[in-house]
Design a protein around this motif. Sequence first.
Motif, mmCIF file in Angstrom:
data_model
loop_
_atom_site.group_PDB
_atom_site.id
_atom_site.type_symbol
_atom_site.label_atom_id
_atom_site.label_comp_id
_atom_site.label_asym_id
_atom_site.label_seq_id
_atom_site.Cartn_x
_atom_site.Cartn_y
_atom_site.Cartn_z
ATOM 1 N N TYR A 23 0.828 -1.149 0.018
ATOM 2 C CA TYR A 23 0.037 0.005 0.014
ATOM 3 C C TYR A 23 0.691 1.255 0.015
ATOM 4 N N HIS A 24 1.803 1.387 0.857
ATOM 5 C CA HIS A 24 2.528 2.680 0.940
ATOM 6 C C HIS A 24 3.491 2.728 -0.126
ATOM 7 N N LEU A 25 3.985 1.661 -0.604
ATOM 8 C CA LEU A 25 4.903 1.692 -1.699
ATOM 9 C C LEU A 25 4.050 2.369 -2.819
ATOM 10 N N ASN A 26 3.017 1.720 -3.167
ATOM 11 C CA ASN A 26 2.160 2.100 -4.316
ATOM 12 C C ASN A 26 1.718 3.794 -4.214
ATOM 13 N N GLN A 27 1.382 4.174 -2.901
ATOM 14 C CA GLN A 27 1.095 5.455 -2.679
ATOM 15 C C GLN A 27 2.326 6.393 -3.062
ATOM 16 N N PHE A 28 3.334 5.991 -2.720
ATOM 17 C CA PHE A 28 4.532 6.725 -3.118
ATOM 18 C C PHE A 28 4.822 6.657 -4.637
ATOM 19 N N CYS A 29 4.585 5.622 -5.111
ATOM 20 C CA CYS A 29 4.727 5.601 -6.753
ATOM 21 C C CYS A 29 3.802 6.375 -7.483
ATOM 22 N N ILE A 30 2.356 6.494 -6.975
ATOM 23 C CA ILE A 30 1.548 7.003 -7.824
ATOM 24 C C ILE A 30 1.892 8.764 -7.703
ATOM 25 N N THR A 31 2.570 9.251 -6.713
ATOM 26 C CA THR A 31 2.708 10.586 -6.408
ATOM 27 C C THR A 31 3.563 11.012 -7.311
ATOM 28 N N LEU A 32 4.399 10.119 -8.064
ATOM 29 C CA LEU A 32 5.258 10.609 -9.303
ATOM 30 C C LEU A 32 4.661 11.014 -10.341
ATOM 31 N N ARG A 33 3.577 11.120 -10.639
ATOM 32 C CA ARG A 33 2.535 11.252 -11.692
ATOM 33 C C ARG A 33 2.412 12.926 -11.787
ATOM 34 N N LEU A 34 2.556 13.917 -10.541
ATOM 35 C CA LEU A 34 2.710 15.059 -10.489
ATOM 36 C C LEU A 34 3.941 15.606 -10.777
ATOM 37 N N GLN A 35 4.381 16.504 -11.537
ATOM 38 C CA GLN A 35 5.884 17.120 -11.657
ATOM 39 C C GLN A 35 6.524 17.864 -10.391
ATOM 40 N N LYS A 36 5.666 18.400 -9.567
ATOM 41 C CA LYS A 36 6.210 18.910 -8.375
ATOM 42 C C LYS A 36 6.660 17.944 -7.301
ATOM 43 N N ASN A 37 6.138 16.673 -7.368
ATOM 44 C CA ASN A 37 6.532 15.372 -6.595
ATOM 45 C C ASN A 37 7.772 14.747 -7.405
ATOM 46 N N ARG A 38 7.899 14.785 -8.519
ATOM 47 C CA ARG A 38 9.150 14.237 -9.165
ATOM 48 C C ARG A 38 10.298 15.056 -8.802
ATOM 49 N N ASP A 39 9.968 16.339 -8.845
ATOM 50 C CA ASP A 39 11.212 17.247 -8.695
ATOM 51 C C ASP A 39 11.525 17.076 -7.131
ATOM 52 N N ALA A 40 10.687 16.967 -6.163
ATOM 53 C CA ALA A 40 11.098 16.943 -4.749
ATOM 54 C C ALA A 40 11.757 15.439 -4.488
ATOM 55 N N PHE A 41 11.308 14.342 -5.279
ATOM 56 C CA PHE A 41 11.821 13.120 -5.226
ATOM 57 C C PHE A 41 13.164 13.037 -5.688
ATOM 58 N N ASN A 42 13.392 13.993 -7.065
ATOM 59 C CA ASN A 42 14.673 13.693 -7.819
ATOM 60 C C ASN A 42 15.694 14.929 -6.837
ATOM 61 N N ALA A 43 15.251 15.722 -6.019
ATOM 62 C CA ALA A 43 16.244 16.585 -5.370
ATOM 63 C C ALA A 43 16.721 15.803 -4.113
ATOM 64 N N ASN A 44 16.037 15.167 -3.473
ATOM 65 C CA ASN A 44 16.591 14.105 -2.493
ATOM 66 C C ASN A 44 15.430 13.197 -2.191
#
Length: 129
Positions: A23-44
Motif C-alpha cells: 500500500y505505502h509503496l504504491n502510494q509513493f509511486c503514484i505521487t510521481l505522476r505530478l511534476q512537483k513530486n518528481r522534482d522533490a523526489f529527484n532533489a532528495n
Amino acid sequence: MKKDYEDIPGTFVFDADRSREGYHLNQFCITLRLQKNRDAFNANEEAYLDGFPMTPEQREAVLKREWNRLLELGGNVYYTSKLAANDGINFQNLAGLMTGMGVESYREMMLNGGRSIDGNRYKSEWGEE
C-alpha cells in the motif's frame, strides 16, 4: 496459506495480500505522476521517501531500482512504472530490464509471438520446489 498461482514462474500476482503489503509503496509511486513530486523526489530521494511508511526492504528496492523486487514486495507494475518513467524508462524498456533480456531481445521476442509456454507454466514442472 499457499495459493495455486504461486506456482507460476517469474510471476508475482497482485492479489489482496500483496495490495495490503504494498500500500505505502504504491502510494509513493503514484505521487510521481505530478511534476512537483518528481522534482522533490529527484532533489532528495531519501527525504522524499521519509513521507511514506514503507518497510526497509521496500525503501531499499526503490533506491536501488530493483524492479522485480518491488513487485515481490507488493508493488503494482502500473504504479512502479511511474518510478521507471521518472527515470526515463518506458514500459517496454522496463519489461526488458525486468526479464533480464534487454530491450532489443525483449522487443524481438514479443514481435515473434512472446515466450514459449514450454517450461514456463508451473515451477513444479522444473522438478524444484
